[in-house]
Design an enzyme around this catalytic site. Structure first.
Site, PDB file in Angstrom:
ATOM      1  N   GLU A  88      36.343  45.174  30.368  1.00  0.00           N
ATOM      2  CA  GLU A  88      35.680  44.123  31.134  1.00  0.00           C
ATOM      3  C   GLU A  88      35.409  44.566  32.563  1.00  0.00           C
ATOM      4  O   GLU A  88      36.134  45.372  33.120  1.00  0.00           O
ATOM      5  CB  GLU A  88      36.613  42.913  31.225  1.00  0.00           C
ATOM      6  CG  GLU A  88      36.863  42.274  29.898  1.00  0.00           C
ATOM      7  CD  GLU A  88      37.991  41.250  29.974  1.00  0.00           C
ATOM      8  OE1 GLU A  88      38.228  40.686  31.059  1.00  0.00           O
ATOM      9  OE2 GLU A  88      38.615  41.029  28.940  1.00  0.00           O
ATOM     10  N   CYS A 101      34.588  44.042  40.059  1.00  0.00           N
ATOM     11  CA  CYS A 101      35.961  44.347  39.660  1.00  0.00           C
ATOM     12  C   CYS A 101      35.890  45.245  38.428  1.00  0.00           C
ATOM     13  O   CYS A 101      35.322  44.842  37.412  1.00  0.00           O
ATOM     14  CB  CYS A 101      36.671  43.036  39.347  1.00  0.00           C
ATOM     15  SG  CYS A 101      38.317  43.262  38.691  1.00  0.00           S
ATOM     16  N   CYS A 108      46.472  48.338  28.955  1.00  0.00           N
ATOM     17  CA  CYS A 108      47.392  48.738  30.025  1.00  0.00           C
ATOM     18  C   CYS A 108      48.775  48.880  29.411  1.00  0.00           C
ATOM     19  O   CYS A 108      49.112  48.166  28.468  1.00  0.00           O
ATOM     20  CB  CYS A 108      47.415  47.659  31.111  1.00  0.00           C
ATOM     21  SG  CYS A 108      48.444  48.081  32.544  1.00  0.00           S
ATOM     22  N   CYS A 112      53.268  43.747  32.238  1.00  0.00           N
ATOM     23  CA  CYS A 112      53.559  42.575  33.080  1.00  0.00           C
ATOM     24  C   CYS A 112      53.481  41.300  32.225  1.00  0.00           C
ATOM     25  O   CYS A 112      52.555  41.142  31.419  1.00  0.00           O
ATOM     26  CB  CYS A 112      52.592  42.487  34.250  1.00  0.00           C
ATOM     27  SG  CYS A 112      52.725  43.895  35.369  1.00  0.00           S
ATOM     28  N   CYS A 115      50.154  39.068  32.211  1.00  0.00           N
ATOM     29  CA  CYS A 115      48.841  39.716  32.200  1.00  0.00           C
ATOM     30  C   CYS A 115      48.310  39.918  30.789  1.00  0.00           C
ATOM     31  O   CYS A 115      48.971  40.514  29.941  1.00  0.00           O
ATOM     32  CB  CYS A 115      48.946  41.052  32.929  1.00  0.00           C
ATOM     33  SG  CYS A 115      47.357  41.886  33.052  1.00  0.00           S
ATOM     34  N   GLY A 161      44.059  47.735  33.230  1.00  0.00           N
ATOM     35  CA  GLY A 161      44.601  49.066  33.493  1.00  0.00           C
ATOM     36  C   GLY A 161      45.350  49.149  34.801  1.00  0.00           C
ATOM     37  O   GLY A 161      45.193  48.316  35.691  1.00  0.00           O
ATOM     38  N   GLU A 162      46.197  50.167  34.891  1.00  0.00           N
ATOM     39  CA  GLU A 162      46.917  50.452  36.131  1.00  0.00           C
ATOM     40  C   GLU A 162      46.267  51.705  36.730  1.00  0.00           C
ATOM     41  O   GLU A 162      46.418  52.805  36.186  1.00  0.00           O
ATOM     42  CB  GLU A 162      48.404  50.669  35.813  1.00  0.00           C
ATOM     43  CG  GLU A 162      49.219  51.316  36.912  1.00  0.00           C
ATOM     44  CD  GLU A 162      49.057  50.680  38.299  1.00  0.00           C
ATOM     45  OE1 GLU A 162      49.110  49.445  38.425  1.00  0.00           O
ATOM     46  OE2 GLU A 162      48.858  51.445  39.268  1.00  0.00           O
ATOM     47  N   SER A 193      44.297  48.201  43.339  1.00  0.00           N
ATOM     48  CA  SER A 193      45.488  47.379  43.130  1.00  0.00           C
ATOM     49  C   SER A 193      46.457  48.091  42.198  1.00  0.00           C
ATOM     50  O   SER A 193      46.066  48.592  41.144  1.00  0.00           O
ATOM     51  CB  SER A 193      45.054  46.040  42.518  1.00  0.00           C
ATOM     52  OG  SER A 193      46.175  45.216  42.320  1.00  0.00           O
ATOM     53  N   SER A 216      50.798  44.678  43.763  1.00  0.00           N
ATOM     54  CA  SER A 216      51.183  43.460  43.033  1.00  0.00           C
ATOM     55  C   SER A 216      52.689  43.292  43.143  1.00  0.00           C
ATOM     56  O   SER A 216      53.445  44.008  42.489  1.00  0.00           O
ATOM     57  CB  SER A 216      50.766  43.600  41.567  1.00  0.00           C
ATOM     58  OG  SER A 216      49.361  43.712  41.497  1.00  0.00           O
ATOM     59  N   LEU A 217      53.095  42.375  43.980  1.00  0.00           N
ATOM     60  CA  LEU A 217      54.521  42.199  44.249  1.00  0.00           C
ATOM     61  C   LEU A 217      55.075  41.078  43.371  1.00  0.00           C
ATOM     62  O   LEU A 217      56.018  41.267  42.623  1.00  0.00           O
ATOM     63  CB  LEU A 217      54.703  41.882  45.735  1.00  0.00           C
ATOM     64  CG  LEU A 217      56.000  42.303  46.387  1.00  0.00           C
ATOM     65  CD1 LEU A 217      56.323  43.764  46.117  1.00  0.00           C
ATOM     66  CD2 LEU A 217      55.923  42.052  47.892  1.00  0.00           C
ATOM     67  N   ASN A 292      46.685  32.363  36.391  1.00  0.00           N
ATOM     68  CA  ASN A 292      45.862  31.913  35.272  1.00  0.00           C
ATOM     69  C   ASN A 292      46.807  31.835  34.077  1.00  0.00           C
ATOM     70  O   ASN A 292      47.393  32.843  33.703  1.00  0.00           O
ATOM     71  CB  ASN A 292      44.774  32.945  34.965  1.00  0.00           C
ATOM     72  CG  ASN A 292      43.613  32.821  35.923  1.00  0.00           C
ATOM     73  OD1 ASN A 292      42.979  31.783  36.026  1.00  0.00           O
ATOM     74  ND2 ASN A 292      43.349  33.886  36.653  1.00  0.00           N
ATOM     75  N   CYS A 335      42.150  38.851  34.240  1.00  0.00           N
ATOM     76  CA  CYS A 335      42.360  40.145  33.598  1.00  0.00           C
ATOM     77  C   CYS A 335      42.490  40.106  32.091  1.00  0.00           C
ATOM     78  O   CYS A 335      43.399  39.492  31.561  1.00  0.00           O
ATOM     79  CB  CYS A 335      43.686  40.734  34.072  1.00  0.00           C
ATOM     80  SG  CYS A 335      43.711  41.142  35.751  1.00  0.00           S
TER      81      CYS A 335
HETATM   82  N1  SAH Z   1      47.431  47.136  37.316  1.00  0.00           N
HETATM   83  C1  SAH Z   1      47.014  46.760  38.615  1.00  0.00           C
HETATM   84  C2  SAH Z   1      45.624  46.166  38.684  1.00  0.00           C
HETATM   85  C3  SAH Z   1      45.176  45.184  37.652  1.00  0.00           C
HETATM   86  S1  SAH Z   1      45.564  43.492  37.733  1.00  0.00           S
HETATM   87  C4  SAH Z   1      48.024  45.847  39.254  1.00  0.00           C
HETATM   88  O1  SAH Z   1      48.994  45.506  38.612  1.00  0.00           O
HETATM   89  O2  SAH Z   1      47.889  45.528  40.425  1.00  0.00           O
HETATM   90  C5  SAH Z   1      44.906  42.790  39.193  1.00  0.00           C
HETATM   91  C6  SAH Z   1      45.780  41.655  39.708  1.00  0.00           C
HETATM   92  O3  SAH Z   1      45.721  40.473  38.869  1.00  0.00           O
HETATM   93  C7  SAH Z   1      47.246  42.049  39.780  1.00  0.00           C
HETATM   94  O4  SAH Z   1      47.813  41.588  40.973  1.00  0.00           O
HETATM   95  C8  SAH Z   1      47.822  41.332  38.604  1.00  0.00           C
HETATM   96  O5  SAH Z   1      49.193  41.189  38.755  1.00  0.00           O
HETATM   97  C9  SAH Z   1      47.033  40.018  38.627  1.00  0.00           C
HETATM   98  N2  SAH Z   1      47.086  39.247  37.389  1.00  0.00           N
HETATM   99  C10 SAH Z   1      47.192  39.667  36.125  1.00  0.00           C
HETATM  100  N3  SAH Z   1      47.247  38.644  35.270  1.00  0.00           N
HETATM  101  C11 SAH Z   1      47.166  37.525  35.987  1.00  0.00           C
HETATM  102  C12 SAH Z   1      47.165  36.139  35.687  1.00  0.00           C
HETATM  103  N4  SAH Z   1      47.294  35.702  34.442  1.00  0.00           N
HETATM  104  N5  SAH Z   1      47.050  35.275  36.701  1.00  0.00           N
HETATM  105  C13 SAH Z   1      46.929  35.712  37.980  1.00  0.00           C
HETATM  106  N6  SAH Z   1      46.932  36.985  38.332  1.00  0.00           N
HETATM  107  C14 SAH Z   1      47.051  37.899  37.357  1.00  0.00           C
END
Ligand code: SAH
Length: 350
Positions: A88, A101, A108, A112, A115, A161-162, A193, A216-217, A292, A335
């Site tokens: 996407e 984006c 990935c 997480c 995600c 992806g990361e 990110s 992403s903290l 989300n 995502c």
């Molecule tokens: N792998 C990378 C980049 C991809 S995700 C990363 O982890 O940063 C981009 C951002 O969207 C990240 O901060 C991720 O944690 C966040 N994200 C993923 N799923 C989400 C969701 N369901 N709701 C809100 N943010 C989300």
């Protein structure tokens, strides 16, 4: 081989290796980066175009499906790759220009909890040309829809992806973006990110690729972070913060911390205070993201009042913070959501 992976120098060398004059490399490079297919490359001899078309693909990415948000015009593309995989990308319209984006991997492997991109694991890395191809598709879409400013100006590596797990191709992609004969997107308009791969963050700080680093903290401490992000077992938060500080030192740019608010997990005011304590003295900005919902994982977002309360606490503690605008909420903007939905409809992912 994917021709779109090559930079101008390599394309020139490649042409010479095939017995072609060097200037063909520049022509080919320019056409590919304009999103053209071989038959459109009007300043190349016909037989050469045919020969190349028989052996190679000029554009490694095609738009398979697109959805336009009725709310804000955001476009979500499902892009097909030449091997049948798809990823996407999301085109957002901001005052300062179009932002895309892009995805860096098919799926990935970071796992997480919130995600959708990671639910079926990582299928493979994308090549630099396949990341660029997403930009070229969006440019083409903008031109075909008669947009008065038909180019992507900013790129965020926040699709599936990361990025730092595909380090070599991602850094190659960033270098391709700023090629003068290519799409020529300045790295000041690019954000990368990461979920916090510490060694790669430190290495990236030394690349002289001055993009905005987003980390992403999603948690104020390791206990909460481990609930949401398996990578927190490998790299403790203190190491992530220390690598972030190093990035600031090396590049002079502030780091963005992303923090998705998850109901009952990381969104309490006391956790905002704890977070502020951890970030004190670090040149940074916190981006609050209302989660989300991902029903598969049973995690829910928070109410607007909770977002505002969290924001207020951070600000009161002198931490620069904003709430991220949500775009494309009606088109599976988050995502991995569209890919997952379509693959599920196709029966491709269970
Ligand atoms: N792998 C990378 C980049 C991809 S995700 C990363 O982890 O940063 C981009 C951002 O969207 C990240 O901060 C991720 O944690 C966040 N994200 C993923 N799923 C989400 C969701 N369901 N709701 C809100 N943010 C989300």
């Amino acid at each position: 081989m994917i021709l779109a992976d090559l930079n101008m120098e390599e394309m020139t060398a490649w042409c010479k290796s095939r017995g072609l004059p060097g200037f063909r490399g520049k022509q080919l490079f320019q056409w590919i980066h304009r999103g053209a297919d071989f038959p459109e490359m009007s300043n190349l001899p016909g037989p050469l175009r045919e020969q190349l078309a028989a052996e190679y693909t000029a554009q490694p990415v095609r738009i398979r499906e697109q959805r336009v948000s009725r709310l804000d015009g955001t476009v979500k593309f499902l892009n097909a790759l030449t091997d049948g995989n798809c990823v996407e990308s999301v085109l957002m319209h901001y005052h300062h220009g179009h932002t895309l984006c892009v995805s860096t991997q098919v799926g990935c492997r970071m796992g997480c909890a919130f995600c959708a991109s990671t639910l079926a694991g990582c299928v493979r890395n994308l090549s630099a040309g396949e990341m660029l191809g997403q930009v070229l598709c969006a440019n083409r879409y903008l031109a075909e829809t008669g947009d008065p400013d038909p180019r992507v100006h900013n790129v965020v590596l926040m699709g599936s992806g990361e990025p730092l797990d595909n380090y070599d191709q991602v850094t190659r992609f960033l270098r391709l973006l700023r090629e003068p004969e290519g799409v020529c997107i300045g790295l000041r308009g690019v954000s990368l990110s990461t979920c916090g791969l510490v060694p790669q963050m430190r290495r990236f700080a030394e690349e002289d690729l001055p993009v905005t680093l987003s980390v992403s903290l999603h948690a104020p401490n390791d206990r909460v972070r481990r609930q949401l992000m398996p990578i927190a077992h490998t790299y403790p938060m203190e190491e992530v913060l220390s690598a972030s500080r190093y990035y600031v030192e090396k590049t002079g740019r502030r780091v963005i911390f992303e923090y998705a608010l998850v109901d009952g997990v990381n969104a309490a005011p006391a956790q905002a205070e704890e977070l502020a304590g951890r970030l004190r003295g670090l040149q940074c900005h916190v981006n609050l993201i209302p989660l989300n919902d991902v029903p598969e994982r049973g995690l829910r977002g928070v109410r607007e009042e909770q977002v505002q309360a969290f924001l207020h606490t951070l600000t009161a503690c002198h931490i620069s913070a904003t709430r991220r605008r949500e775009m494309g909420d009606d088109i599976e903007g988050a995502c991995g959501q569209l890919r997952r939905k379509i693959l599920t409809e196709d029966g491709g992912v269970s």
